[in-house]
Write a protein that holds these residues in place. Sequence first.
Motif, PDB file in Angstrom:
ATOM      1  N   ASP A   1      94.908  98.872   2.731  1.00 47.93           N
ATOM      2  CA  ASP A   1      93.908  99.412   3.650  1.00 47.93           C
ATOM      3  C   ASP A   1      92.920 100.314   2.918  1.00 47.93           C
TER       4      ASP A   1
ATOM      5  N   HIS B   1      90.529  98.310   0.661  1.00 44.57           N
ATOM      6  CA  HIS B   1      89.458  97.640   1.399  1.00 44.57           C
ATOM      7  C   HIS B   1      88.293  98.593   1.662  1.00 44.57           C
ATOM      8  N   VAL B   2      88.605  99.810   2.092  1.00 46.22           N
ATOM      9  CA  VAL B   2      87.559 100.785   2.390  1.00 46.22           C
ATOM     10  C   VAL B   2      86.797 101.169   1.122  1.00 46.22           C
TER      11      VAL B   2
ATOM     12  N   PHE C   1      81.138 100.674   3.689  1.00 50.81           N
ATOM     13  CA  PHE C   1      81.693 102.009   3.923  1.00 50.81           C
ATOM     14  C   PHE C   1      80.976 103.085   3.098  1.00 50.81           C
TER      15      PHE C   1
ATOM     16  N   ALA D   1      89.382 106.930   3.973  1.00 53.68           N
ATOM     17  CA  ALA D   1      89.916 105.723   4.619  1.00 53.68           C
ATOM     18  C   ALA D   1      90.121 105.931   6.111  1.00 53.68           C
TER      19      ALA D   1
ATOM     20  N   ALA E   1      86.838 106.129   7.970  1.00 55.21           N
ATOM     21  CA  ALA E   1      86.222 104.801   8.070  1.00 55.21           C
ATOM     22  C   ALA E   1      86.848 104.005   9.210  1.00 55.21           C
ATOM     23  N   LYS E   2      88.168 104.121   9.374  1.00 55.51           N
ATOM     24  CA  LYS E   2      88.849 103.403  10.448  1.00 55.51           C
ATOM     25  C   LYS E   2      88.426 103.898  11.819  1.00 55.51           C
TER      26      LYS E   2
END
Length: 251
Positions: free
Chosen positions: A127, A130-131, A137, A246, A249-250
Amino acid sequence: MTDDTSDDNRVRLQKALAHAGVASRRVVEDMIVAGRIRVNGEVVTELGSRVDPENDLIDVDGTAIQLDTTKRYVMLNKPTGVVSSMKDEQGRTDLRAFTADWEERLYNVGRLDAETSGLLVLTNDGDLAHVLAHPSFGVTKVYIAKVRGEVLPRTIAQLTKGIELEDGFIQADKARLLDSSRGSSLVELTLHSGKNRIVRRMMAAVGHPVTELVRRQFGPLHLGPLPIGKARELTAVERGALLTIAREAKS
């Protein structure tokens, strides 16, 4: 005597944070009472509060805390001549040479081309990877490029204004000239683009081909004095900074 654990794997908040290395239980209790700790975005002030270390998101003073001890976050100062892959099909030197100290299977976050050195993040946290790697992002990277020719102020302005490459328009978030003498220059570029060989292509497009390139910064991480070819685990502060990015961003 009070049990710190329960049948559903939830533990007292102060125990979880002490285990994560934030501070002693007594100090953590003071933090809880002072309202400095949030669990899943909500401030917690009750000393009897319990959390699930595997699923709950905890932050102290706005900085995310790593509770999952199975996750690893490593910084590598990649040498030139090494490809950004955990297994190169062509038999070239890859990143496996630098991960022997960790039992976990680590993966590189993004890539540096073989002739570029500098900061590369290795992790088993998909996870987070990915960010950090996805340009949407906006995680910035800072490069120092040694280029041919004496770069002029108007060229620096052109890099930040933007240029047209074969695969589209691109502009540096920041650019500055560090040095210019004896037919070469040092240029610092800040970008959030993930395009392949982007610094080399940008500098070639403005007439100053890159002869040496190093990435000094990735998001909140700074390469610092880490020697070329060496790797180290991120500090608690560095991990917190990445996890905070992270989680934001989510959300």
